[in-house]
Write a protein that holds these residues in place. Sequence first.
Motif, PDB file in Angstrom:
ATOM      1  N   GLY A 111       0.902  -1.167  -0.088  1.00 57.47           N
ATOM      2  CA  GLY A 111       0.006   0.050   0.059  1.00 57.47           C
ATOM      3  C   GLY A 111       0.966   1.334   0.139  1.00 57.47           C
ATOM      4  N   ILE A 112       1.830   1.245  -0.804  1.00 56.42           N
ATOM      5  CA  ILE A 112       2.518   2.683  -0.859  1.00 56.42           C
ATOM      6  C   ILE A 112       1.868   3.707  -1.239  1.00 56.42           C
ATOM      7  CG2 ILE A 112       3.271   2.157  -3.178  1.00 56.42           C
ATOM      8  CD1 ILE A 112       6.362   3.384  -2.610  1.00 56.42           C
ATOM      9  N   ALA A 113       1.859   4.893  -0.693  1.00 51.95           N
ATOM     10  CA  ALA A 113       1.312   6.268  -1.144  1.00 51.95           C
ATOM     11  C   ALA A 113       1.925   6.722  -2.304  1.00 51.95           C
ATOM     12  CB  ALA A 113       1.228   7.048   0.113  1.00 51.95           C
ATOM     13  N   SER A 114       1.056   7.440  -3.304  1.00 55.84           N
ATOM     14  CA  SER A 114       1.598   8.127  -4.627  1.00 55.84           C
ATOM     15  C   SER A 114       2.558   9.130  -4.346  1.00 55.84           C
ATOM     16  CB  SER A 114       0.407   8.593  -5.279  1.00 55.84           C
ATOM     17  OG  SER A 114      -0.009   9.582  -4.652  1.00 55.84           O
ATOM     18  N   ASN A 115       2.363   9.751  -3.398  1.00 57.98           N
ATOM     19  CA  ASN A 115       3.801  10.779  -3.141  1.00 57.98           C
ATOM     20  C   ASN A 115       4.849   9.901  -2.782  1.00 57.98           C
ATOM     21  OD1 ASN A 115       2.479  10.243  -0.817  1.00 57.98           O
ATOM     22  ND2 ASN A 115       3.666  12.116   0.202  1.00 57.98           N
ATOM     23  N   VAL A 116       4.796   8.857  -1.894  1.00 61.92           N
ATOM     24  CA  VAL A 116       6.061   8.018  -1.694  1.00 61.92           C
ATOM     25  C   VAL A 116       6.742   7.532  -2.860  1.00 61.92           C
ATOM     26  CG1 VAL A 116       6.927   6.213  -0.204  1.00 61.92           C
ATOM     27  CG2 VAL A 116       5.599   8.054   0.782  1.00 61.92           C
ATOM     28  N   LEU A 117       5.793   6.695  -3.608  1.00 64.52           N
ATOM     29  CA  LEU A 117       6.295   6.128  -4.863  1.00 64.52           C
ATOM     30  C   LEU A 117       6.819   6.990  -5.797  1.00 64.52           C
ATOM     31  CD1 LEU A 117       6.515   3.843  -6.645  1.00 64.52           C
ATOM     32  CD2 LEU A 117       4.105   3.996  -7.404  1.00 64.52           C
ATOM     33  N   ALA A 118       6.276   8.339  -6.059  1.00 62.97           N
ATOM     34  CA  ALA A 118       6.940   9.172  -6.868  1.00 62.97           C
ATOM     35  C   ALA A 118       8.246   9.477  -6.303  1.00 62.97           C
ATOM     36  CB  ALA A 118       6.020  10.317  -6.957  1.00 62.97           C
ATOM     37  N   ASN A 119       8.506   9.973  -5.084  1.00 65.44           N
ATOM     38  CA  ASN A 119       9.683  10.051  -4.408  1.00 65.44           C
ATOM     39  C   ASN A 119      10.677   9.115  -4.749  1.00 65.44           C
ATOM     40  OD1 ASN A 119      11.590   9.943  -1.821  1.00 65.44           O
ATOM     41  ND2 ASN A 119      11.142  12.069  -2.236  1.00 65.44           N
TER      42      ASN A 119
END
Length: 166
Positions: A46-54
């Motif tokens: 369940g990675i958050a989209s902002n964390v994935l982008a980072n």
Amino acid sequence: MEHRSGCPINLSLEVFGDKWSLVVIRDMMFGNRRHFNVLLANSDEGIASNVLANRLQRLVELGMITREPDPSHKQKVLYSLAEPAIQLVPVLAHLGAWGRRHLPVSRELSVRAELLERGGPEFWDRFMDELREQHRGIPRPEGTASAFDELREAYEEAYEAERVGT
């Protein structure tokens, strides 16, 4: 980037010591997930989209993955494993083996680690050759059995067995 020391373990942890970097590489490696939305939607953790982008941006900057326009879709980006990330296969095999021995893993999510452990360096080399073909466009040796298919089939069999309760 300034480093705290020249210790190889410390330097490696500066690259992979956060919670998500190796998970993103794992999903690209074992799930062949190469688009942002696919990585996001199929994240077991369940990675958050902002964390994935980072993490994707950071992994690109570190030379672990590459980011190129997707030739099949003008508005999409295709992420690929770079050679340093492909060479993490033995590291991930050892991490998975350690986790299987010492942590409460699920059968379907540990079956690939079991196959990697059993297959050893010969299997890892076949898998890395296949990743080079998928991500770098470097043909693997002719007549080589697909390690990726073996890993996928083992996962699917374990997933189905877990689903039906056998």
